[in-house]
Every structure is written in structure tokens, then in C-alpha cells.
Design a protein around this motif. Structure first.
Motif, PDB file in Angstrom:
ATOM      1  N   ALA A   1      10.126 -19.020 -49.649  1.00 30.29           N
ATOM      2  CA  ALA A   1      10.289 -20.094 -48.675  1.00 30.29           C
ATOM      3  C   ALA A   1      11.090 -19.605 -47.469  1.00 30.29           C
ATOM      4  O   ALA A   1      10.776 -19.961 -46.326  1.00 30.29           O
ATOM      5  N   PHE A   2      12.126 -18.812 -47.713  1.00 25.85           N
ATOM      6  CA  PHE A   2      12.896 -18.244 -46.612  1.00 25.85           C
ATOM      7  C   PHE A   2      11.995 -17.404 -45.711  1.00 25.85           C
ATOM      8  O   PHE A   2      12.097 -17.469 -44.479  1.00 25.85           O
ATOM      9  N   MET A   3      11.095 -16.658 -46.318  1.00 29.44           N
ATOM     10  CA  MET A   3      10.154 -15.871 -45.527  1.00 29.44           C
ATOM     11  C   MET A   3       9.239 -16.788 -44.714  1.00 29.44           C
ATOM     12  O   MET A   3       8.905 -16.478 -43.579  1.00 29.44           O
ATOM     13  N   ALA A   4       8.872 -17.923 -45.284  1.00 32.21           N
ATOM     14  CA  ALA A   4       8.016 -18.863 -44.561  1.00 32.21           C
ATOM     15  C   ALA A   4       8.759 -19.475 -43.373  1.00 32.21           C
ATOM     16  O   ALA A   4       8.152 -19.769 -42.346  1.00 32.21           O
ATOM     17  N   PHE A   5      10.087 -19.686 -43.509  1.00 32.07           N
ATOM     18  CA  PHE A   5      10.873 -20.235 -42.404  1.00 32.07           C
ATOM     19  C   PHE A   5      10.780 -19.361 -41.159  1.00 32.07           C
ATOM     20  O   PHE A   5      10.808 -19.861 -40.043  1.00 32.07           O
ATOM     21  N   ALA A   6      10.672 -18.083 -41.365  1.00 28.39           N
ATOM     22  CA  ALA A   6      10.647 -17.167 -40.237  1.00 28.39           C
ATOM     23  C   ALA A   6       9.312 -17.195 -39.494  1.00 28.39           C
ATOM     24  O   ALA A   6       9.228 -16.707 -38.374  1.00 28.39           O
ATOM     25  N   PHE A   7       8.288 -17.814 -40.110  1.00 30.84           N
ATOM     26  CA  PHE A   7       6.949 -17.688 -39.524  1.00 30.84           C
ATOM     27  C   PHE A   7       6.245 -18.988 -39.171  1.00 30.84           C
ATOM     28  O   PHE A   7       5.103 -18.940 -38.767  1.00 30.84           O
ATOM     29  N   GLY A   8       6.897 -20.155 -39.328  1.00 29.15           N
ATOM     30  CA  GLY A   8       6.063 -21.310 -39.017  1.00 29.15           C
ATOM     31  C   GLY A   8       6.790 -22.603 -38.747  1.00 29.15           C
ATOM     32  O   GLY A   8       7.959 -22.779 -39.079  1.00 29.15           O
ATOM     33  N   PHE A   9       6.052 -23.530 -38.154  1.00 30.66           N
ATOM     34  CA  PHE A   9       6.543 -24.853 -37.810  1.00 30.66           C
ATOM     35  C   PHE A   9       6.708 -25.732 -39.035  1.00 30.66           C
ATOM     36  O   PHE A   9       7.639 -26.514 -39.145  1.00 30.66           O
ATOM     37  N   TRP A  10       5.822 -25.623 -39.977  1.00 33.43           N
ATOM     38  CA  TRP A  10       5.837 -26.448 -41.177  1.00 33.43           C
ATOM     39  C   TRP A  10       6.668 -25.807 -42.277  1.00 33.43           C
ATOM     40  O   TRP A  10       6.388 -25.964 -43.468  1.00 33.43           O
ATOM     41  N   ALA A  11       7.721 -25.127 -41.903  1.00 37.97           N
ATOM     42  CA  ALA A  11       8.518 -24.342 -42.851  1.00 37.97           C
ATOM     43  C   ALA A  11       9.128 -25.185 -43.964  1.00 37.97           C
ATOM     44  O   ALA A  11       9.163 -24.751 -45.113  1.00 37.97           O
ATOM     45  N   PHE A  12       9.599 -26.382 -43.649  1.00 33.97           N
ATOM     46  CA  PHE A  12      10.208 -27.215 -44.680  1.00 33.97           C
ATOM     47  C   PHE A  12       9.190 -27.580 -45.752  1.00 33.97           C
ATOM     48  O   PHE A  12       9.464 -27.475 -46.955  1.00 33.97           O
ATOM     49  N   LEU A  13       8.001 -27.979 -45.335  1.00 34.52           N
ATOM     50  CA  LEU A  13       6.951 -28.331 -46.289  1.00 34.52           C
ATOM     51  C   LEU A  13       6.528 -27.119 -47.108  1.00 34.52           C
ATOM     52  O   LEU A  13       6.373 -27.205 -48.336  1.00 34.52           O
ATOM     53  N   ILE A  14       6.382 -26.001 -46.460  1.00 33.72           N
ATOM     54  CA  ILE A  14       6.009 -24.776 -47.162  1.00 33.72           C
ATOM     55  C   ILE A  14       7.113 -24.371 -48.141  1.00 33.72           C
ATOM     56  O   ILE A  14       6.836 -23.933 -49.256  1.00 33.72           O
ATOM     57  N   ALA A  15       8.371 -24.551 -47.747  1.00 36.30           N
ATOM     58  CA  ALA A  15       9.489 -24.235 -48.633  1.00 36.30           C
ATOM     59  C   ALA A  15       9.429 -25.080 -49.893  1.00 36.30           C
ATOM     60  O   ALA A  15       9.616 -24.578 -51.003  1.00 36.30           O
ATOM     61  N   LEU A  16       9.178 -26.370 -49.747  1.00 36.59           N
ATOM     62  CA  LEU A  16       9.075 -27.242 -50.919  1.00 36.59           C
ATOM     63  C   LEU A  16       7.936 -26.808 -51.845  1.00 36.59           C
ATOM     64  O   LEU A  16       8.088 -26.797 -53.066  1.00 36.59           O
TER      65      LEU A  16
END
Length: 63
Positions: A15-30
């Protein structure tokens, strides 16, 4: 430390890696954390993935 915590840790890292790459990071983190927790529970033996898949596809089990 059990596999559920390890799975959640892996999910949190992804999820931390996803935060670095996108707008929907919170949803992807969940989503990543949930997947990590589910896989960790399955590795602990506390969740039968075959039973879950059978229930989602409409198959009935005898147990």
C-alpha cells in the motif's frame, strides 16, 4: 508474530508503494491490506479459502 500480522505488514508495504503512484492511494491501500490480512489468515489455518470460493460461486459444502 503470526501470519496474519505478517500478511498485514506485506499489505501495508504494498500500500505504501501504491501511495507513491496514484490518486486513489487510500482505496488501493485498503485493498492491499485486506488482501494481505486474508492471505495471512489462510496461512494461519484460520480461513478456508476453498470454502470461501465455493460459497462465492454458489457451491454448497457438506461441512
Amino acid at each position: 508474530m503470526n501470519y496474519t500480522l505478517v500478511g498485514m505488514g506485506v499489505g501495508a508495504f504494498l500500500a505504501f508503494m501504491a501511495f507513491a503512484f496514484g490518486f486513489w492511494a487510500f482505496l488501493i491501500a485498503l485493498i492491499f491490506i485486506a488482501i494481505g490480512a486474508i492471505l495471512g489468515r489462510a496461512m494461519d489455518g484460520k480461513l478456508d479459502l476453498r470454502g470461501v470460493i465455493d460459497a462465492l460461486t454458489g457451491r454448497r459444502s457438506s461441512s
